[in-house]
Design a protein around this motif. Structure first.
Motif, PDB file in Angstrom:
ATOM      1  N   VAL A 124      13.858  -0.928  10.057  1.00  0.00           N
ATOM      2  CA  VAL A 124      13.822  -2.173   9.294  1.00  0.00           C
ATOM      3  C   VAL A 124      12.864  -1.961   8.123  1.00  0.00           C
ATOM      4  O   VAL A 124      12.154  -0.970   8.067  1.00  0.00           O
ATOM      5  CB  VAL A 124      13.361  -3.369  10.165  1.00  0.00           C
ATOM      6  N   TYR A 125      12.854  -2.911   7.192  1.00  0.00           N
ATOM      7  CA  TYR A 125      11.893  -2.824   6.081  1.00  0.00           C
ATOM      8  C   TYR A 125      10.499  -3.177   6.582  1.00  0.00           C
ATOM      9  O   TYR A 125      10.322  -4.134   7.357  1.00  0.00           O
ATOM     10  CB  TYR A 125      12.275  -3.769   4.951  1.00  0.00           C
ATOM     11  N   GLY A 126       9.514  -2.403   6.128  1.00  0.00           N
ATOM     12  CA  GLY A 126       8.149  -2.636   6.535  1.00  0.00           C
ATOM     13  C   GLY A 126       7.321  -3.286   5.441  1.00  0.00           C
ATOM     14  O   GLY A 126       7.598  -3.122   4.245  1.00  0.00           O
ATOM     15  N   LEU A 127       6.300  -4.038   5.853  1.00  0.00           N
ATOM     16  CA  LEU A 127       5.306  -4.588   4.940  1.00  0.00           C
ATOM     17  C   LEU A 127       4.128  -3.624   4.979  1.00  0.00           C
ATOM     18  O   LEU A 127       3.331  -3.637   5.913  1.00  0.00           O
ATOM     19  CB  LEU A 127       4.890  -5.990   5.387  1.00  0.00           C
ATOM     20  N   ALA A 128       4.044  -2.761   3.969  1.00  0.00           N
ATOM     21  CA  ALA A 128       3.170  -1.592   4.046  1.00  0.00           C
ATOM     22  C   ALA A 128       1.839  -1.805   3.328  1.00  0.00           C
ATOM     23  O   ALA A 128       1.769  -2.442   2.273  1.00  0.00           O
ATOM     24  CB  ALA A 128       3.874  -0.371   3.449  1.00  0.00           C
ATOM     25  N   ALA A 129       0.794  -1.233   3.926  1.00  0.00           N
ATOM     26  CA  ALA A 129      -0.545  -1.220   3.349  1.00  0.00           C
ATOM     27  C   ALA A 129      -1.252   0.049   3.813  1.00  0.00           C
ATOM     28  O   ALA A 129      -0.860   0.672   4.808  1.00  0.00           O
ATOM     29  CB  ALA A 129      -1.342  -2.449   3.781  1.00  0.00           C
ATOM     30  N   ASP A 130      -2.303   0.413   3.116  1.00  0.00           N
ATOM     31  CA  ASP A 130      -3.117   1.574   3.469  1.00  0.00           C
ATOM     32  C   ASP A 130      -3.775   1.336   4.834  1.00  0.00           C
ATOM     33  O   ASP A 130      -4.581   0.414   4.998  1.00  0.00           O
ATOM     34  CB  ASP A 130      -4.183   1.772   2.388  1.00  0.00           C
ATOM     35  N   ALA A 131      -3.414   2.148   5.810  1.00  0.00           N
ATOM     36  CA  ALA A 131      -3.925   1.956   7.174  1.00  0.00           C
ATOM     37  C   ALA A 131      -5.427   2.171   7.260  1.00  0.00           C
ATOM     38  O   ALA A 131      -6.072   1.681   8.202  1.00  0.00           O
ATOM     39  CB  ALA A 131      -3.207   2.907   8.135  1.00  0.00           C
ATOM     40  N   ASP A 132      -6.004   2.888   6.301  1.00  0.00           N
ATOM     41  CA  ASP A 132      -7.440   3.145   6.297  1.00  0.00           C
ATOM     42  C   ASP A 132      -8.237   2.065   5.567  1.00  0.00           C
ATOM     43  O   ASP A 132      -9.464   2.123   5.532  1.00  0.00           O
ATOM     44  CB  ASP A 132      -7.728   4.502   5.637  1.00  0.00           C
TER      45      ASP A 132
END
Length: 360
Positions: A31-39
């Motif tokens: 599915v489409y993700g809502l992405a951000a820097d995990a760090d």
């Protein structure tokens, strides 16, 4: 099904936005993700705020195919290594012991971390240049918490709008439901991991790689679906009951009884009942694996593929379409009980429960 042509300038812009702490809509094969820097804890907190996601609900960290998962996790059990070699990139998430100080905001207060490498070429292209290929992206589904996951860029834009700085259009997701989550965090030498959430990778494929019986993976299929004649709330799955009784950890995404839900009340029905009631049904949408039995001017019928993979691919987009029709109810034909349909059955039970909880 081909993916849209990638523009290097768009990929570079997406990576720059992520490194600046912004959110983007990221296509994956599931599915489409809502992405951000995990760090970046502040960026991850934006995900939780935009989705309305509970703070103790962990998110999956997505990695480039060549990234070292041990940057994020402490050790790799043999079972995890074999699954990575066989299925990454792909719709498989592994829960591992989290390395101290890594992706704390993604963990929901746990000492584990959920990792996967997405198979979509655009996701891999972004990950290849994001933090020089060594970064991780927190990327839960790009929708409000508990609602139907998006499988096109248009779904993301319609639901989240200006809350995301950019949405990469990677076409329709090829799998269409979320990844399978396997817990390797408690595997002892020679032991077998557990499936915590069925998904795009079947249990049988995992068992084949590990050389074990699929039943040893711990996925307990619910033998009780919603009683079609009563229209009662979908019963909790055997995994839900087991977790409630024994407080099984770790917590993972998509394990709540109410999830993946349209705003329109959804009911699971046996095919004969749907057919018998169809001619007199009013303002009802149907999702089935067979053609409609006759005309109905006030109803909407979608016949999806009769194989589990094809049905899963079309399910979320169809639920979203029906949710726009102003219907009074959605009826979904109960899926078969064989293992190939585990993930579809799981999503429909939770969607049925969640749609009624929202409308209560």
């Amino acid at each position: 099904m081909s993916e849209p042509t990638m523009r290097p300038s768009e990929i570079a812009r997406a990576a720059r936005l992520l490194e600046a702490g912004e959110l983007i809509g990221l296509p994956t094969e599931t599915v489409y993700g809502l992405a951000a820097d995990a760090d970046n804890a502040d960026a991850v907190r934006k995900i939780f705020a935009v989705k309305g996601r509970p703070a103790d609900h962990p998110v999956i960290v997505h990695l480039h195919r060549d990234a070292d998962p041990q940057r994020w996790a402490v050790g790799l059990p043999d079972a995890a290594r074999r699954l990575i070699d066989a299925f990454w990139p792909g719709p498989l998430t592994l829960v591992l012991r989290r390395r101290s100080g890594m992706a704390v905001a993604c963990a929901g207060g746990q000492d584990t971390i959920a990792l996967r490498s997405p198979a979509h070429s655009m996701a891999q292209a972004v990950l290849a240049i994001f933090r020089h290929g060594e970064g991780g992206l927190a990327a839960p589904s790009a929708n409000r918490f508990g609602r139907v996951s998006p499988t096109t860029a248009a779904h993301v834009r319609a639901e989240l709008g200006s809350a995301v700085a950019m949405v990469l259009d990677g076409g329709a997701c090829t799998v269409g439901i979320e990844s399978t989550i396997v817990d390797c965090s408690q595997v002892q030498s020679g032991g077998v991991p557990r499936i915590l959430r069925p998904g795009g990778l079947p249990a049988e494929a995992i068992a084949t790689v590990l050389g074990c019986d699929p039943l040893l993976l711990g996925l307990q299929r619910s033998t009780q679906l919603e009683a079609p004649s009563r229209g009662a709330l979908a019963v909790e799955s055997a995994n839900d009951r087991r977790a409630r009784r024994f407080d099984i950890s770790p917590r993972v995404p998509g394990a709540l009884a109410a999830h993946y839900a349209p705003a329109t009340p959804l009911f699971l029905r046996a095919a004969p009942e749907i057919d018998a009631r169809w001619s007199t049904a009013r303002q009802v949408g149907v999702i089935a694996v067979h053609p409609q039995p006759g005309d109905n001017a006030s109803g909407t019928w979608f016949a999806l593929p009769s194989d589990a993979a094809g049905f899963a691919h079309a399910l979320y987009a169809t639920l979203r379409e029906l949710d726009t029709r102003g219907l009074d109810a959605i009826w979904v034909e109960m899926p078969p009980s064989d293992p190939a349909w585990d993930a579809v059955r799981d999503r429909l039970q939770r969607a049925s429960h969640g749609s009624r909880v929202q409308g209560a």
